[in-house]
Design an enzyme around this catalytic site. Sequence first.
Site, mmCIF file in Angstrom:
data_model
loop_
_atom_site.group_PDB
_atom_site.id
_atom_site.type_symbol
_atom_site.label_atom_id
_atom_site.label_comp_id
_atom_site.label_asym_id
_atom_site.label_seq_id
_atom_site.Cartn_x
_atom_site.Cartn_y
_atom_site.Cartn_z
ATOM 1 N NE ARG A 145 -1.319 50.223 10.695
ATOM 2 C CZ ARG A 145 -0.472 49.473 11.417
ATOM 3 N NH1 ARG A 145 -0.887 48.318 11.924
ATOM 4 N NH2 ARG A 145 0.764 49.863 11.619
ATOM 5 C CE1 TYR A 199 6.464 47.595 15.923
ATOM 6 C CE2 TYR A 199 4.094 47.856 15.768
ATOM 7 C CZ TYR A 199 5.240 47.198 15.419
ATOM 8 O OH TYR A 199 5.184 46.145 14.559
ATOM 9 C CG ASP A 242 -2.867 47.884 15.000
ATOM 10 O OD1 ASP A 242 -3.344 47.600 16.116
ATOM 11 O OD2 ASP A 242 -2.101 47.122 14.370
ATOM 12 C CG HIS A 275 -0.001 48.165 17.866
ATOM 13 N ND1 HIS A 275 0.268 47.020 17.160
ATOM 14 C CD2 HIS A 275 0.252 49.184 17.019
ATOM 15 C CE1 HIS A 275 0.671 47.331 15.952
ATOM 16 N NE2 HIS A 275 0.656 48.621 15.821
ATOM 17 C CD GLU A 294 -4.932 45.691 13.572
ATOM 18 O OE1 GLU A 294 -5.000 46.428 12.571
ATOM 19 O OE2 GLU A 294 -3.997 44.904 13.766
ATOM 20 C CD GLU A 352 -1.580 42.160 14.977
ATOM 21 O OE1 GLU A 352 -2.098 42.844 14.077
ATOM 22 O OE2 GLU A 352 -0.486 42.441 15.496
ATOM 23 N NE ARG A 383 -5.650 43.004 11.851
ATOM 24 C CZ ARG A 383 -4.730 43.051 10.896
ATOM 25 N NH1 ARG A 383 -4.998 42.624 9.672
ATOM 26 N NH2 ARG A 383 -3.532 43.535 11.140
ATOM 27 C CD GLU A 393 -1.439 44.422 8.340
ATOM 28 O OE1 GLU A 393 -1.771 43.346 8.880
ATOM 29 O OE2 GLU A 393 -0.803 45.308 8.915
ATOM 30 C CD1 TRP A 451 4.498 45.511 22.904
ATOM 31 C CD2 TRP A 451 4.119 46.074 20.778
ATOM 32 N NE1 TRP A 451 4.998 44.533 22.114
ATOM 33 C CE2 TRP A 451 4.789 44.844 20.810
ATOM 34 C CE3 TRP A 451 3.762 46.648 19.551
ATOM 35 C CZ2 TRP A 451 5.107 44.154 19.636
ATOM 36 C CZ3 TRP A 451 4.078 45.960 18.397
ATOM 37 C CH2 TRP A 451 4.753 44.729 18.456
#
Length: 408
Positions: free
Chosen positions: A147, A159, A216, A218, A242, A268, A289, A345, A408
Amino acid sequence: MIIESAEVIVTSPGRNFVTLRVVTDDGLTGLGDATLNGRELAVAAYLRDHVVPLLAGRDAHAIEDTWQTLYRSAYWRRGPVTMTALAAVDVALWDLKAQRAGLPLYQLLGGASRTGLLAYGHASGRDRSELFDSIRHHRERGFAAVRIQTAVPGITRQYGIAAQAGAGSRYDYEPARRTARPAEEDWDTRAYLRHLPGVIEAVRAEFGPELPLLHDVHHRLTPIQAARLGRELEPYDLFWLEDCTPAENQEALRLVRSHTTTPLAIGEVFNSIVDYQHLIAEQLIDYVRSSVTHAGGITGLRRILDYAGMYQIKSGMHGPTDVSPVGMAAALHLGLAIHNFGIQEYMPHAEVTGEVFDTSFTFADGLLHPGERPGLGVTLDVAAAAKFAYEPAYLPLARLRDGTVHDW
Ligand code: CS2
Ligand code: MG
């Protein structure tokens, strides 16, 4: 195999973890991960106050009945706290059943469908040279997929980027920072959209066409911004993009999908099959995810993945360090057994985490394997756990230049 007792163990070897420990009348101990990053004690209380009192005396073999009883009798269904608590019970019971059978859990889930699980690691850097070093470091450690997260010029606190240079540096995710309040970070979407495609292009040019690259977002973009980004990244053949838009707006992915063939991964923060109902049936995503830990355990996630399989959608289970070694082991057993495994992951836990959790899983030649110990293959040292007291920790908060709180 009757449940004799259950207890919730909160420990913080490197970061906070919540574990449910279930003991049966025949002396077996099953473990389930109940860690919800930054909200750990909410799940611990849900389990202690509302679930543990219902477990003693139940048949530990009755996994589906226990799942349905806890899910339906609560009346208040779904949600991250509920589904993480339910997952902990479910995984502990699967652990017990497999230990009782004397088999690694994946054997009870149908047996191995592959020799190991392709894993991706987290490369990041404040500039290109740090990022390239980080990718090389991951390759040397055996990762066959990475990633890519990069700092954006003009954004000072961001982040997902390692704060120090150096091959082994880890970004400041870990733990969700042990502070009394969330740390504040910055965000600037236009600067990000200008910067990212050039970085991905450079990584592809440097590391060649074979290496699977992931990114990603976010949840930070609007639908039309995500559509544009997906289209701009198409030449670099991402494995996935992602969480490109906020997870609550599922219709957003229709718009994104209609503009780009870059594969999309999301979920996620989802916790039930209902969250995926339209995304899967309308084929708006390519990877699921969700983790075992946050989506109702092996039972809950398997249901989602079987449904996803009808549409050639694959697993991409969440595996940051906030999924405990117990949750990671559960993911590996499930991932080894299902047909529609995609990628896993993998963020290795800090060394000190190993003082509490002993695991049997392995990582070699880019592939994870859950190991052959009966059950999940994880033990928890209760005395060692007691040495690491819980510490309040929060995920950060991002603000735009004018102070507006952002996703985020
Ligand atoms: C991230 C996580 O692993 C990922 O893809 O999105 O680091 C996430 O931020 C944390 O797990 C939040 O708990
Ligand atoms: Mg993510």
